[in-house]
Design a protein around this motif. Structure first.
Motif, PDB file in Angstrom:
ATOM      1  N   VAL A 165      86.708  47.420  -2.169  1.00 28.42           N
ATOM      2  CA  VAL A 165      87.420  47.522  -0.618  1.00 28.42           C
ATOM      3  C   VAL A 165      87.546  48.603  -0.349  1.00 28.42           C
ATOM      4  O   VAL A 165      88.563  49.863  -0.955  1.00 28.42           O
ATOM      5  N   GLY A 166      86.968  49.555   1.216  1.00 32.28           N
ATOM      6  CA  GLY A 166      88.130  50.675   1.188  1.00 32.28           C
ATOM      7  C   GLY A 166      88.193  50.987   2.019  1.00 32.28           C
ATOM      8  O   GLY A 166      88.112  49.912   3.307  1.00 32.28           O
ATOM      9  N   VAL A 167      89.060  51.922   2.353  1.00 28.64           N
ATOM     10  CA  VAL A 167      89.708  51.814   3.665  1.00 28.64           C
ATOM     11  C   VAL A 167      89.473  53.126   4.337  1.00 28.64           C
ATOM     12  O   VAL A 167      90.404  53.706   3.428  1.00 28.64           O
ATOM     13  N   VAL A 168      89.579  53.594   5.534  1.00 24.84           N
ATOM     14  CA  VAL A 168      89.281  54.834   6.409  1.00 24.84           C
ATOM     15  C   VAL A 168      89.983  54.404   7.735  1.00 24.84           C
ATOM     16  O   VAL A 168      90.993  53.787   8.115  1.00 24.84           O
ATOM     17  N   SER A 169      89.573  56.082   8.915  1.00 29.81           N
ATOM     18  CA  SER A 169      90.824  56.071   9.493  1.00 29.81           C
ATOM     19  C   SER A 169      90.173  56.475  10.691  1.00 29.81           C
ATOM     20  O   SER A 169      90.747  56.568  11.879  1.00 29.81           O
ATOM     21  N   SER A 170      89.048  56.067  10.658  1.00 32.35           N
ATOM     22  CA  SER A 170      87.976  55.575  12.315  1.00 32.35           C
ATOM     23  C   SER A 170      86.877  55.112  11.874  1.00 32.35           C
ATOM     24  O   SER A 170      85.999  54.846  10.679  1.00 32.35           O
ATOM     25  N   GLU A 171      86.063  54.587  12.707  1.00 31.74           N
ATOM     26  CA  GLU A 171      84.338  54.141  13.339  1.00 31.74           C
ATOM     27  C   GLU A 171      83.474  54.633  13.084  1.00 31.74           C
ATOM     28  O   GLU A 171      82.809  54.635  11.953  1.00 31.74           O
ATOM     29  N   LEU A 180      86.080  62.013  -3.053  1.00 29.44           N
ATOM     30  CA  LEU A 180      87.077  61.213  -4.400  1.00 29.44           C
ATOM     31  C   LEU A 180      86.390  59.441  -4.238  1.00 29.44           C
ATOM     32  O   LEU A 180      86.239  58.524  -5.176  1.00 29.44           O
ATOM     33  N   GLY A 181      86.869  58.897  -3.081  1.00 29.97           N
ATOM     34  CA  GLY A 181      86.398  57.602  -2.431  1.00 29.97           C
ATOM     35  C   GLY A 181      85.289  57.413  -2.298  1.00 29.97           C
ATOM     36  O   GLY A 181      84.528  56.240  -2.846  1.00 29.97           O
ATOM     37  N   ALA A 182      84.149  58.340  -2.250  1.00 28.02           N
ATOM     38  CA  ALA A 182      82.918  57.770  -2.094  1.00 28.02           C
ATOM     39  C   ALA A 182      82.450  57.744  -3.391  1.00 28.02           C
ATOM     40  O   ALA A 182      81.755  57.152  -3.185  1.00 28.02           O
ATOM     41  N   TYR A 183      82.221  58.547  -4.263  1.00 30.89           N
ATOM     42  CA  TYR A 183      82.587  58.132  -6.110  1.00 30.89           C
ATOM     43  C   TYR A 183      82.715  57.083  -6.271  1.00 30.89           C
ATOM     44  O   TYR A 183      82.621  55.652  -7.226  1.00 30.89           O
TER      45      TYR A 183
END
Length: 457
Positions: free
Chosen positions: A250-256, A234-237
């Motif tokens: 503004v994207g939030v992710v969990s790893s580098e 979902l987030g990538a779209y």
């Protein structure tokens, strides 16, 4: 592989497809009702234990349906829910549907063929089908609606009998064949491979409804949009839709690793959730405010203002922060809830600042059509990262269950390898193979079938 499937894969003409017999059974990924209690009291509900691959009976086709030879499908989080038998076994959905009688009774079986995405070739149509033909290349919407309900004609998602295909119905897309209502179909983008096309419908159309549709946030140029889980399906779209609409994602992710993938998508601001102290659990009220302040400060430092919209499908772990951090008069749009359905937030930040929460679910056919058009125009790219063969559906679903994936995890069904299905190689060349697979990485160790960018057979 049966003769009809071989003909569809080989690009046979409609007349040739008609001459081949529909098999009495077909290969599918399915759940069995006798396993529905297997995870009672088990802390790790490993979906590899419940997902089976084997032969299942071919159902009769209803007048408003099509039989699809499925070339590729993909894993969605509802695949994981189904295989965990949570929040309840999907056989309850099938029994409820089957009680309608008629063709609905076919769905009430001890085997549930799952999967809510698919791309393939129409090999049969029901007697009432007008706008689709045998041989057409299609992708399938997960929205299974009842066109005899009045509410459906206002918005397909409002009908009481609206269901998610392959989750609340049988005969889903993780199989060699799938049975769909033709109101689920849109044309396959001609420049995409089967596996790329199969990664689109559920997540892409859901994100479109949440952000672009007049039933969602209705983003506009310049809107700052906070996207949790920005490298998920979902987030990538969502990132791409915001960029295409002139907004600031503004994207939030969990790893580098995921941060690097997010930058390849063109996200303007990338934030690692660990930097604000967010784990995978629902935070306490005090933790929510503290993390919300840290996140808000970070966003203002990057773009100079608070977000207009928050895109939240993560659920319990993020929802209170979403309500806190969105600007006065802003919108939190929500679906899913992969970390839990019980959302807690401080209502003072909602009511006193005139914020809004919009619930969203899947997409109607027009919304899918609009999303699909943007893909066909080359404005949106597949979110595919990894592809598995159908007989390894357990491993594919386990990857998603453990949040070890990015984007969409594809599954080859009838297609023997990646790279097939392109019917417009000129458009593919014009768009560029590198752009078409922003999340693909053939060196990923988790990928038994690397994502390729070949053209049609």
């Amino acid at each position: 592989m049966d003769a009809l499937a071989e003909a569809a894969l080989a690009g046979a003409s409609p007349d040739e497809l008609v001459r081949e017999n529909v098999p009495d059974e077909y290969l599918a990924a399915y759940l069995h009702e006798e396993d529905a209690r297997m995870f009672d009291g088990v802390p790790d509900k490993d979906v590899r234990r419940s997902l089976r691959v084997g032969m299942v009976p071919m159902p009769e086709l209803a007048p408003d349906e099509a039989l699809i030879a499925v070339m590729a499908s993909s894993v969605n989080y509802n695949t994981v829910w189904s295989a965990m038998f949570e929040p309840l076994p999907t056989f309850d959905f099938l029994r409820r549907f089957g009680r309608q009688g008629g063709f609905a009774a076919r769905h009430d079986l001890p085997t549930h063929v799952i999967g809510s995405d698919g791309a393939g070739v129409i090999v049969r149509v029901g007697s009432g089908v007008r706008h689709w033909r045998i041989g057409d290349h299609v992708v399938v919407s997960p929205s299974y609606v009842d066109d005899q309900e009045p509410a459906t004609h206002a918005d397909g998602m409002l009908g009481a009998e609206q269901r998610v295909w392959g989750f609340e119905t049988n005969f889903g897309g993780l199989a060699h064949y799938a049975v769909v209502r033709v109101s689920q179909l849109v044309p396959k983008p001609t420049h995409l491979t089967w596996e790329e096309a199969a990664s689109l419908s559920l997540c892409g159309s859901t994100a479109y409804r949440m952000l672009v549709s007049d039933r969602g946030a209705r983003i506009k140029q310049g809107d700052v949009v906070l996207i949790w889980g920005a490298t998920g399906g979902l987030g990538a779209y969502a990132v791409q839709l915001v960029k295409a609409g002139g907004g600031i994602p503004v994207g939030v992710v969990s790893s580098e690793e995921k941060a690097q993938a997010l930058r390849r998508l063109g996200c303007d601001v990338v934030i690692n959730r660990n930097d604000i102290g967010l784990g995978g659990h629902a935070p306490s009220p005090d933790e929510t405010i503290a993390m919300g302040k840290r996140l808000g400060s970070r966003i203002r430092a990057e773009v100079g203002e608070d977000p207009h919209v928050v895109f939240d499908y993560v659920g319990a772990a993020t929802f209170g922060i979403s309500v806190f951090v969105v600007r006065k008069g802003g919108v939190v749009v929500t679906c899913g809830s992969s970390t839990g359905y019980q959302h807690q937030y401080d209502n003072r930040y909602l009511w006193m600042n005139l914020k809004r929460i919009i619930g969203s679910h899947a997409a109607n056919l027009q919304e899918l059509r609009e999303f699909n058009r943007l893909v066909q125009l080359g404005r949106l790219m597949p979110a595919l990262s990894t592809v598995y063969p159908l007989d390894e559906i357990g491993e594919a679903a386990r990857l998603v269950q453990n949040n070890q994936h990015i984007g969409k995890v594809g599954v080859l069904c009838l297609a023997p390898h990646t790279g097939l299905g392109v019917t417009d190689p000129a458009s593919r060349a014009r768009i560029g193979a590198d752009r078409l697979n922003p999340l693909g990485d053939s060196d990923r160790s988790t990928s038994p079938v690397p994502v390729l960018t070949g053209s049609a057979r």
